[in-house]
Design an enzyme around this catalytic site. Structure first.
Site, PDB file in Angstrom:
ATOM      1  N   ARG A 289     -31.142  55.443  75.005  1.00 51.13           N
ATOM      2  CA  ARG A 289     -30.720  55.383  73.603  1.00 51.13           C
ATOM      3  C   ARG A 289     -31.825  55.918  72.703  1.00 51.13           C
ATOM      4  NH1 ARG A 289     -31.662  51.154  70.486  1.00 51.13           N
ATOM      5  NH2 ARG A 289     -31.556  49.641  72.192  1.00 51.13           N
TER       6      ARG A 289
ATOM      7  N   TYR B  72     -15.062  69.952  54.938  1.00 51.92           N
ATOM      8  CA  TYR B  72     -14.285  69.464  56.080  1.00 51.92           C
ATOM      9  C   TYR B  72     -13.681  68.109  55.732  1.00 51.92           C
ATOM     10  CZ  TYR B  72     -13.491  67.155  60.571  1.00 51.92           C
ATOM     11  OH  TYR B  72     -12.954  66.439  61.605  1.00 51.92           O
TER      12      TYR B  72
ATOM     13  N   ASP C  21     -24.589  72.120  55.601  1.00 52.68           N
ATOM     14  CA  ASP C  21     -23.844  72.152  56.862  1.00 52.68           C
ATOM     15  C   ASP C  21     -23.727  73.615  57.275  1.00 52.68           C
ATOM     16  OD1 ASP C  21     -21.824  72.272  58.832  1.00 52.68           O
ATOM     17  OD2 ASP C  21     -20.924  70.414  58.111  1.00 52.68           O
TER      18      ASP C  21
ATOM     19  N   LYS D 104     -18.818  72.903  67.954  1.00 55.20           N
ATOM     20  CA  LYS D 104     -18.275  74.196  67.579  1.00 55.20           C
ATOM     21  C   LYS D 104     -19.070  75.341  68.216  1.00 55.20           C
ATOM     22  CE  LYS D 104     -15.472  71.726  64.981  1.00 55.20           C
ATOM     23  NZ  LYS D 104     -16.043  70.369  64.936  1.00 55.20           N
TER      24      LYS D 104
END
Length: 388
Positions: free
Chosen positions: A54, A106, A177, A202
């Protein structure tokens, strides 16, 4: 450790800054998947540098180094999805803080801002950067400006340099972004950005086979703050998914070039179609978007949006395509077509969608790397077969 800092981006996609990982002695060309949750310690007070996955994992660490190298950043953090990255980033703000954001974002980002972050006391002003001056919205509690460029899905291009100058003037963070163009075509740090976001699902991954997200920063202070948050909240990317993105990034340059070539051919085709009302793509000469994008990016990318004559035609195209899948997401080797009003932006209030230009006759297309003549032929037969 040998570090080479002056390689081109295609080389960085494979080697990053050529930092050697000393933990593997096999000479494996493909970076190993360290599929482990925890790590043994040599003794009390001693560590191999890894304690618990983690916190950090060698495979994820290698991916983060490469992404940081591509963007020219100090540090990159890999997350379980793009939304996990944005959610974590919002934790650097506190109740009462104010953020100015582009209106055309988005849909998942809008949903997060409206239903999670505002609930937690963060205030947002959404504006159209092409028509409104963000300086008019700056208040005493404003802390950041948040943009996508090009925007999703209307492909508006925001001047990063100009926005960065404004942000620095008022001591604000500029968050960009960079998903749509990727670091192959656009490098926001060089234009003055402070934080870069990616949906690694993406273009970085590029094969529609895993989810990932990234935050890239350029200061030790932001790195330390975000490392503490990711350690605490546990949204880090798993080892196998990290390896999938590592593998995908190796072909980023050739995928971006081929996909852009296909997008440009599709744009030219659509602009000649009588049943297509508008085509939105940064690479169309004579537009303001073209000039701004040309000034700050080395390419126009492979994302495009187009508006047809009616909702009925839009639905017919989606039902009639034989090669191009009707699916959410973007940036993979497969060309995908999306219906924003019912998919990516379904949770955005209708009045906001319409104001942004997202009508029920708008379609978004992510060009892949197939033969362009096949993609155009598929679109043509779908459009031509429509009967009113």
């Amino acid at each position: 450790m040998t570090v080479i800092m002056d390689t081109g981006i295609a080389t960085k996609c494979i080697y990053g800054n050529h930092e050697k990982f000393e933990g593997d002695r096999t000479g494996a060309i493909s970076f190993p998947i360290y599929q482990t949750a925890t790590y043994a310690h040599p003794a009390v007070g001693q560590s191999t540098g890894y304690d618990y996955s983690r916190l950090q994992n060698p495979t994820r660490e290698q991916l983060e180094k490469i992404v940081a190298s591509l963007e020219g950043g100090l540090d990159a953090l890999a997350f379980s999805s793009g939304m996990a990255a944005i959610t974590t980033l919002m934790e650097i703000f506190k109740p009462g803080d104010h953020i100015i954001s582009e209106a055309d974002l988005y849909g998942g980002s809008i949903r997060l801002f409206d239903h999670i972050n505002q609930k937690n006391g963060i205030e947002f002003s959404r504006i159209n950067f092409a028509e409104e001056d963000p300086e008019n919205y700056i208040k005493e509690n404003t802390k950041a400006i948040y943009i996508e460029t090009p925007t999703n899905p209307m492909m508006n291009v925001i001047d990063i340099r100009k926005t960065a100058e404004l942000a620095k003037k008022h001591n604000l963070l500029l968050i960009v972004d960079n998903t749509f163009l990727s670091p192959y075509f656009q490098r926001p740090f060089e234009l003055g950005a402070d934080i870069i976001l990616h949906s690694g699902t993406k273009f970085l991954s590029g094969h529609n086979d895993t989810l990932a997200g990234f935050i890239v920063v350029n200061t030790p202070e932001l790195s330390e703050k975000l490392r503490y948050i990711i350690k605490t909240t546990g949204a880090g990317l798993a080892p196998f998914d990290s390896w999938l993105v590592l593998r995908g990034i190796k072909t980023l340059p050739i995928r971006m070039e081929k996909a852009q070539e296909n997008a440009q051919a599709i744009v030219e085709f659509l602009m000649q179609e009588k049943k297509v009302k508008n085509v939105y793509y940064p690479g169309i000469p004579g537009t303001n978007n073209y000039e701004v994008c040309k000034s700050q990016a080395s390419g126009f990318g492979s994302m495009l949006t187009f508006e047809v004559e009616s909702k009925e035609l839009a639905l017919h195209i989606l039902e009639s395509l034989k090669l191009i899948p009707f699916a959410e997401s973007l940036g993979g080797v497969e060309t995908l077509i999306t219906y924003p009003t019912a998919q990516t932006h379904a949770d955005v209030p209708e009045e906001i969608r319409i104001k942004n230009g997202i009508t029920d006759s708008v379609l978004r297309l992510s060009a892949g790397i197939e033969d362009k003549k096949d993609l155009i032929a598929d679109l043509k037969q779908a459009i031509d077969s429509f009967r009113e």
